[in-house]
Design a protein around this motif. Structure first.
Motif, short mmCIF file in Angstrom:
data_model
loop_
_atom_site.label_atom_id
_atom_site.label_comp_id
_atom_site.label_asym_id
_atom_site.label_seq_id
_atom_site.Cartn_x
_atom_site.Cartn_y
_atom_site.Cartn_z
N ALA A 159 26.68 39.34 66.00
CA ALA A 159 25.52 39.77 65.24
C ALA A 159 25.82 40.96 64.34
O ALA A 159 24.94 41.44 63.64
CB ALA A 159 24.36 40.09 66.17
N ALA A 160 27.05 41.42 64.37
CA ALA A 160 27.46 42.56 63.52
C ALA A 160 28.07 41.99 62.24
O ALA A 160 29.25 41.66 62.19
CB ALA A 160 28.46 43.44 64.26
N PHE A 161 27.25 41.85 61.22
CA PHE A 161 27.72 41.31 59.94
C PHE A 161 27.01 42.06 58.83
O PHE A 161 25.94 42.65 59.03
CB PHE A 161 27.47 39.80 59.85
CG PHE A 161 26.02 39.41 59.88
CD1 PHE A 161 25.34 39.12 58.71
CD2 PHE A 161 25.31 39.35 61.07
CE1 PHE A 161 24.00 38.77 58.72
CE2 PHE A 161 23.97 39.00 61.10
CZ PHE A 161 23.31 38.71 59.93
N SER A 162 27.58 42.07 57.64
CA SER A 162 26.97 42.83 56.55
C SER A 162 26.52 41.93 55.40
O SER A 162 25.53 42.25 54.75
CB SER A 162 27.94 43.89 56.03
OG SER A 162 29.15 43.29 55.63
N ALA B 39 22.45 28.82 60.36
CA ALA B 39 22.99 27.67 61.07
C ALA B 39 24.41 27.93 61.60
O ALA B 39 24.83 27.31 62.57
CB ALA B 39 23.00 26.44 60.16
N LEU B 40 25.12 28.86 61.00
CA LEU B 40 26.45 29.25 61.49
C LEU B 40 26.35 30.45 62.44
O LEU B 40 27.05 30.51 63.45
CB LEU B 40 27.37 29.61 60.32
CG LEU B 40 27.67 28.50 59.32
CD1 LEU B 40 28.50 29.04 58.17
CD2 LEU B 40 28.37 27.34 60.00
N LEU B 41 25.50 31.40 62.10
CA LEU B 41 25.40 32.65 62.85
C LEU B 41 24.78 32.47 64.24
O LEU B 41 25.32 32.97 65.23
CB LEU B 41 24.57 33.66 62.06
CG LEU B 41 24.32 35.00 62.74
CD1 LEU B 41 25.62 35.78 62.90
CD2 LEU B 41 23.28 35.79 61.99
N ARG C 112 15.61 30.11 52.75
CA ARG C 112 16.80 29.31 52.42
C ARG C 112 17.74 29.18 53.62
O ARG C 112 18.81 28.62 53.51
CB ARG C 112 17.53 29.94 51.25
CG ARG C 112 16.74 29.89 49.96
CD ARG C 112 17.55 30.46 48.81
NE ARG C 112 16.75 30.44 47.60
CZ ARG C 112 16.09 31.47 47.11
NH1 ARG C 112 16.15 32.63 47.73
NH2 ARG C 112 15.38 31.38 46.01
N GLY C 113 17.34 29.75 54.76
CA GLY C 113 18.15 29.67 55.97
C GLY C 113 19.26 30.70 56.03
O GLY C 113 20.15 30.60 56.86
N MET C 114 19.16 31.73 55.21
CA MET C 114 20.15 32.80 55.22
C MET C 114 19.69 33.92 56.14
O MET C 114 18.52 34.30 56.13
CB MET C 114 20.38 33.35 53.81
CG MET C 114 20.96 32.33 52.85
SD MET C 114 22.55 31.65 53.39
CE MET C 114 23.61 33.06 53.17
N LEU D 140 24.79 32.77 70.30
CA LEU D 140 24.53 32.10 71.57
C LEU D 140 25.81 31.90 72.38
O LEU D 140 25.83 32.12 73.59
CB LEU D 140 23.83 30.75 71.34
CG LEU D 140 23.38 30.01 72.58
CD1 LEU D 140 22.45 30.87 73.42
CD2 LEU D 140 22.70 28.71 72.19
N ASP D 141 26.90 31.51 71.71
CA ASP D 141 28.19 31.34 72.41
C ASP D 141 28.65 32.66 73.03
O ASP D 141 29.14 32.68 74.17
CB ASP D 141 29.26 30.83 71.44
CG ASP D 141 29.08 29.37 71.07
OD1 ASP D 141 28.29 28.67 71.74
OD2 ASP D 141 29.73 28.93 70.09
N GLU D 142 28.47 33.77 72.30
CA GLU D 142 28.88 35.07 72.83
C GLU D 142 28.02 35.47 74.03
O GLU D 142 28.53 35.98 75.02
CB GLU D 142 28.81 36.13 71.74
CG GLU D 142 29.34 37.47 72.20
CD GLU D 142 29.38 38.49 71.08
OE1 GLU D 142 29.31 39.69 71.41
OE2 GLU D 142 29.48 38.11 69.89
N ILE D 143 26.72 35.23 73.94
CA ILE D 143 25.83 35.53 75.07
C ILE D 143 26.23 34.71 76.28
O ILE D 143 26.32 35.23 77.39
CB ILE D 143 24.36 35.29 74.67
CG1 ILE D 143 23.90 36.36 73.68
CG2 ILE D 143 23.47 35.26 75.90
CD1 ILE D 143 22.55 36.09 73.05
#
Length: 96
Positions: A59-62, A68-70, A7-9, A75-78
């Protein structure tokens, strides 16, 4: 380490990694929902591992998050850190 479902999650698997001196292993209980099982569905999944010299805060999320958002946030942070990172992804299917 991320799991991206059909589902793209995106789901963080970081808390499931057991790191040792020369290897890392993980174990995740994953299965199809009852309706998908009953329908005999086969659904795609992706495991993605991103490695680099520092943690990626994006990438630190629970909670499950739309990939599509993550992924653009990661990539922006890298890009902002100007550090060398690498990613590996493995496609697999559940069901069938």
């Amino acid at each position: 380490m991320l799991l991206i479902d059909h589902r793209g999650m995106a789901f963080s698997l970081d808390d499931r990694i057991l790191a040792e001196a020369d290897k890392a292993t993980f174990n995740i209980p994953i299965d199809l929902g009852a309706a998908d099982k009953a329908a005999g569905k086969v659904v795609p999944q992706i495991i993605m591992v991103i490695t680099g010299p520092q943690d990626i805060q994006a990438a630190a999320f629970s909670a499950p998050t739309p990939a599509a958002l993550l992924l653009p946030r990661i990539l922006d942070e890298i890009d902002a850190n100007r550090a060398e990172f690498s990613a590996t992804a493995k496609y697999f299917r559940l069901g069938g």
